[in-house]
Design an enzyme around this catalytic site. Structure first.
Site, PDB file in Angstrom:
ATOM      1  N   GLY A  60       0.655  -1.253  -0.099  1.00 27.03           N
ATOM      2  CA  GLY A  60       0.083   0.024   0.217  1.00 27.03           C
ATOM      3  C   GLY A  60       0.733   1.139   0.010  1.00 27.03           C
ATOM      4  O   GLY A  60       2.145   1.258  -0.244  1.00 27.03           O
ATOM      5  N   VAL A  70       8.412   8.063  23.050  1.00 26.40           N
ATOM      6  CA  VAL A  70       7.084   8.059  23.585  1.00 26.40           C
ATOM      7  C   VAL A  70       7.234   8.638  25.271  1.00 26.40           C
ATOM      8  O   VAL A  70       6.095   9.157  25.452  1.00 26.40           O
ATOM      9  CB  VAL A  70       6.328   6.759  23.600  1.00 26.40           C
ATOM     10  CG1 VAL A  70       6.218   6.553  22.014  1.00 26.40           C
ATOM     11  CG2 VAL A  70       6.952   5.802  24.378  1.00 26.40           C
ATOM     12  N   SER A 148      -0.412  -6.450  28.739  1.00 26.43           N
ATOM     13  CA  SER A 148       0.194  -7.773  28.911  1.00 26.43           C
ATOM     14  C   SER A 148      -0.615  -8.363  29.643  1.00 26.43           C
ATOM     15  O   SER A 148      -1.148  -7.894  30.794  1.00 26.43           O
ATOM     16  CB  SER A 148       1.503  -7.492  29.351  1.00 26.43           C
ATOM     17  OG  SER A 148       2.288  -8.594  29.757  1.00 26.43           O
ATOM     18  N   TYR A 161       6.954  -3.393  35.532  1.00 21.06           N
ATOM     19  CA  TYR A 161       6.211  -3.780  34.171  1.00 21.06           C
ATOM     20  C   TYR A 161       4.742  -4.026  34.496  1.00 21.06           C
ATOM     21  O   TYR A 161       3.900  -3.506  33.760  1.00 21.06           O
ATOM     22  CB  TYR A 161       6.964  -4.718  33.666  1.00 21.06           C
ATOM     23  CG  TYR A 161       6.546  -5.270  32.312  1.00 21.06           C
ATOM     24  CD1 TYR A 161       6.502  -4.617  31.044  1.00 21.06           C
ATOM     25  CD2 TYR A 161       5.782  -6.639  32.020  1.00 21.06           C
ATOM     26  CE1 TYR A 161       6.338  -4.978  29.881  1.00 21.06           C
ATOM     27  CE2 TYR A 161       5.176  -6.868  30.759  1.00 21.06           C
ATOM     28  CZ  TYR A 161       5.562  -5.912  29.626  1.00 21.06           C
ATOM     29  OH  TYR A 161       5.001  -6.443  28.384  1.00 21.06           O
TER      30      TYR A 161
HETATM   31  P1  NDP Z   1      10.476  -5.268  21.232  1.00 22.76           P
HETATM   32  O1  NDP Z   1      11.432  -5.077  22.332  1.00 22.76           O
HETATM   33  O2  NDP Z   1      10.786  -6.312  20.164  1.00 22.76           O
HETATM   34  O3  NDP Z   1      10.210  -3.881  20.584  1.00 22.76           O
HETATM   35  C1  NDP Z   1      10.071  -2.680  21.470  1.00 22.76           C
HETATM   36  C2  NDP Z   1       9.667  -1.658  20.302  1.00 22.76           C
HETATM   37  O4  NDP Z   1       9.289  -0.322  21.196  1.00 22.76           O
HETATM   38  C3  NDP Z   1      10.709  -1.087  19.511  1.00 22.76           C
HETATM   39  O5  NDP Z   1      10.212  -0.688  18.233  1.00 22.76           O
HETATM   40  C4  NDP Z   1      11.584  -0.020  20.185  1.00 22.76           C
HETATM   41  O6  NDP Z   1      12.044   0.853  19.287  1.00 22.76           O
HETATM   42  C5  NDP Z   1      10.199   0.727  20.838  1.00 22.76           C
HETATM   43  N1  NDP Z   1      10.372   1.433  21.918  1.00 22.76           N
HETATM   44  C6  NDP Z   1      11.003   1.118  23.047  1.00 22.76           C
HETATM   45  N2  NDP Z   1      11.281   2.195  23.782  1.00 22.76           N
HETATM   46  C7  NDP Z   1      10.626   3.187  23.230  1.00 22.76           C
HETATM   47  C8  NDP Z   1      10.372   4.694  23.652  1.00 22.76           C
HETATM   48  N3  NDP Z   1      10.844   5.096  24.949  1.00 22.76           N
HETATM   49  N4  NDP Z   1       9.779   5.583  22.769  1.00 22.76           N
HETATM   50  C9  NDP Z   1       9.379   4.904  21.457  1.00 22.76           C
HETATM   51  N5  NDP Z   1       9.699   3.716  21.212  1.00 22.76           N
HETATM   52  C10 NDP Z   1      10.275   2.956  21.819  1.00 22.76           C
HETATM   53  O7  NDP Z   1       8.986  -5.571  22.162  1.00 22.76           O
HETATM   54  P2  NDP Z   1       7.656  -6.584  21.714  1.00 22.76           P
HETATM   55  O8  NDP Z   1       7.477  -6.417  20.211  1.00 22.76           O
HETATM   56  O9  NDP Z   1       8.015  -7.693  22.376  1.00 22.76           O
HETATM   57  O10 NDP Z   1       6.726  -5.711  22.801  1.00 22.76           O
HETATM   58  C11 NDP Z   1       5.605  -4.717  22.056  1.00 22.76           C
HETATM   59  C12 NDP Z   1       4.909  -4.571  23.249  1.00 22.76           C
HETATM   60  O11 NDP Z   1       3.967  -5.541  23.475  1.00 22.76           O
HETATM   61  C13 NDP Z   1       5.213  -4.125  24.374  1.00 22.76           C
HETATM   62  O12 NDP Z   1       4.283  -2.993  24.861  1.00 22.76           O
HETATM   63  C14 NDP Z   1       5.165  -5.151  25.241  1.00 22.76           C
HETATM   64  O13 NDP Z   1       5.278  -4.853  26.629  1.00 22.76           O
HETATM   65  C15 NDP Z   1       3.921  -5.640  24.814  1.00 22.76           C
HETATM   66  N6  NDP Z   1       3.858  -7.340  24.911  1.00 22.76           N
HETATM   67  C16 NDP Z   1       5.004  -8.126  24.531  1.00 22.76           C
HETATM   68  C17 NDP Z   1       4.910  -9.499  25.061  1.00 22.76           C
HETATM   69  C18 NDP Z   1       6.080 -10.556  24.345  1.00 22.76           C
HETATM   70  O14 NDP Z   1       5.905 -11.672  24.870  1.00 22.76           O
HETATM   71  N7  NDP Z   1       6.895 -10.076  23.459  1.00 22.76           N
HETATM   72  C19 NDP Z   1       3.903  -9.991  25.814  1.00 22.76           C
HETATM   73  C20 NDP Z   1       2.947  -9.054  26.282  1.00 22.76           C
HETATM   74  C21 NDP Z   1       3.090  -7.668  25.967  1.00 22.76           C
HETATM   75  P3  NDP Z   1      13.547   0.658  18.803  1.00 22.76           P
HETATM   76  O15 NDP Z   1      13.518  -0.411  17.819  1.00 22.76           O
HETATM   77  O16 NDP Z   1      13.874   2.055  18.052  1.00 22.76           O
HETATM   78  O17 NDP Z   1      14.439   0.432  20.025  1.00 22.76           O
END
Ligand code: NDP
Length: 254
Positions: A60, A70, A148, A161
């Site tokens: 897209g 954030v 979560s 957390y």
């Molecule tokens: P990842 O660690 O794989 O990715 C985290 C993301 O958040 C990255 O894109 C990172 O950016 C961004 N990020 C971190 N800090 C900031 C900040 N201060 N400002 C803006 N962006 C930020 O995490 P997940 O994909 O595993 O998790 C995503 C969401 O899902 C979170 O909220 C997590 O708590 C929730 N979650 C995850 C679970 C899991 O099993 N993985 C289970 C339950 C909930 P950059 O790449 O630039 O560092």
């Protein structure tokens, strides 16, 4: 690249901001929303290369990547301003950016508590407040906050957390009550254990223990969370607000 099916998507013509879309669940959400016809803005804080790689593969058009911490008000306000100048509107927000800094309470550093709450909870507040204005004006919109299972059950070693995620649920219900009369819905998606970098740090023994507590018997893929987010953003969820949708394989049943 143009998706031939995008005209039939759940989110055709919508413009959706996904925080933390550079990897993990956020990247999967960006791909799912784009596949459903949305234009997507993904944010990153440190990994511009990863964000650009996600962007390049989205089907897209109208997608973009923004640097935004954030947890920092000025960074959020500047990013949302820039987005509005480019798009002119925001139809959906997915507050996905999140971090963990685990540790037992007695040894938990104050800065580790603050940092997790600042990114996960305050970040959700700052982005929602900044991006809500155009939605209020348009009298429509949908917000999905990623919480979560840990915010529902608590977990030893994750007090910071769990507090940030439980707080996000309470924040979302309050926001839902405030903006419902303007046609805006606010919901949460609460993932269980998902295959991403965040869970990649778990040891094999920890993974085995977690698997024994999941009735569906496996760790989920990020796409399975993304599908729930797309549903809640879309008109298919038009009468759902203030709700938390668990995507956890049955490991916690409300
Ligand atoms: P990842 O660690 O794989 O990715 C985290 C993301 O958040 C990255 O894109 C990172 O950016 C961004 N990020 C971190 N800090 C900031 C900040 N201060 N400002 C803006 N962006 C930020 O995490 P997940 O994909 O595993 O998790 C995503 C969401 O899902 C979170 O909220 C997590 O708590 C929730 N979650 C995850 C679970 C899991 O099993 N993985 C289970 C339950 C909930 P950059 O790449 O630039 O560092």
């Amino acid at each position: 690249m143009t998706n031939a099916n995008s005209s039939q998507g759940l989110l055709t013509g919508q413009k959706v901001l996904v925080t933390g879309g550079s990897r993990g669940i956020g990247a999967a959400i960006a791909r799912e929303l784009a596949h459903e016809g949305a234009s997507v803005a993904i944010t990153y804080v440190s990994r511009e290369d990863a964000a650009q790689a996600v962007l390049k593969d989205l089907p897209g058009s109208g997608h973009l990547a923004l640097k935004m911490d954030v947890g920092q008000e000025a960074s959020v306000d500047e990013g949302i301003d820039q987005l509005l100048k480019t798009w002119g509107q925001i139809d959906g927000i997915v507050n996905n950016a999140g971090v963990t800094k685990d540790g037992l309470l007695l040894r938990m550093k104050t800065e580790d508590f603050d940092n997790v709450v600042q990114t996960n909870l305050k970040g959700t507040f700052l982005v929602t407040r900044a991006a809500l204005k155009p939605m209020l004006k348009a009298r429509k919109g949908s917000i999905v906050n990623i919480t979560s299972v840990i915010g529902q059950t608590g977990n030893a070693g994750q007090a910071n957390y769990a507090a940030s995620k439980g707080g996000t649920v309470a924040f979302s219900k309050s926001a839902a009550a405030e903006v419902a009369s303007r046609g805006i819905r606010v919901n949460c998606v609460a993932p269980g254990f998902i295959n991403t970098e965040m869970t990649g740090v778990l040891t094999d023994d920890q993974k085995k223990m977690i698997l024994s507590e999941i009735p569906l018997g496996r760790i989920a893929e990020a796409k399975e969370v993304a599908q729930a987010v797309a549903f809640l953003l879309s008109d298919r969820a038009s009468y759902i607000t203030g709700h938390t949708l668990s995507v956890n394989g049955g490991m916690f049943m409300e």
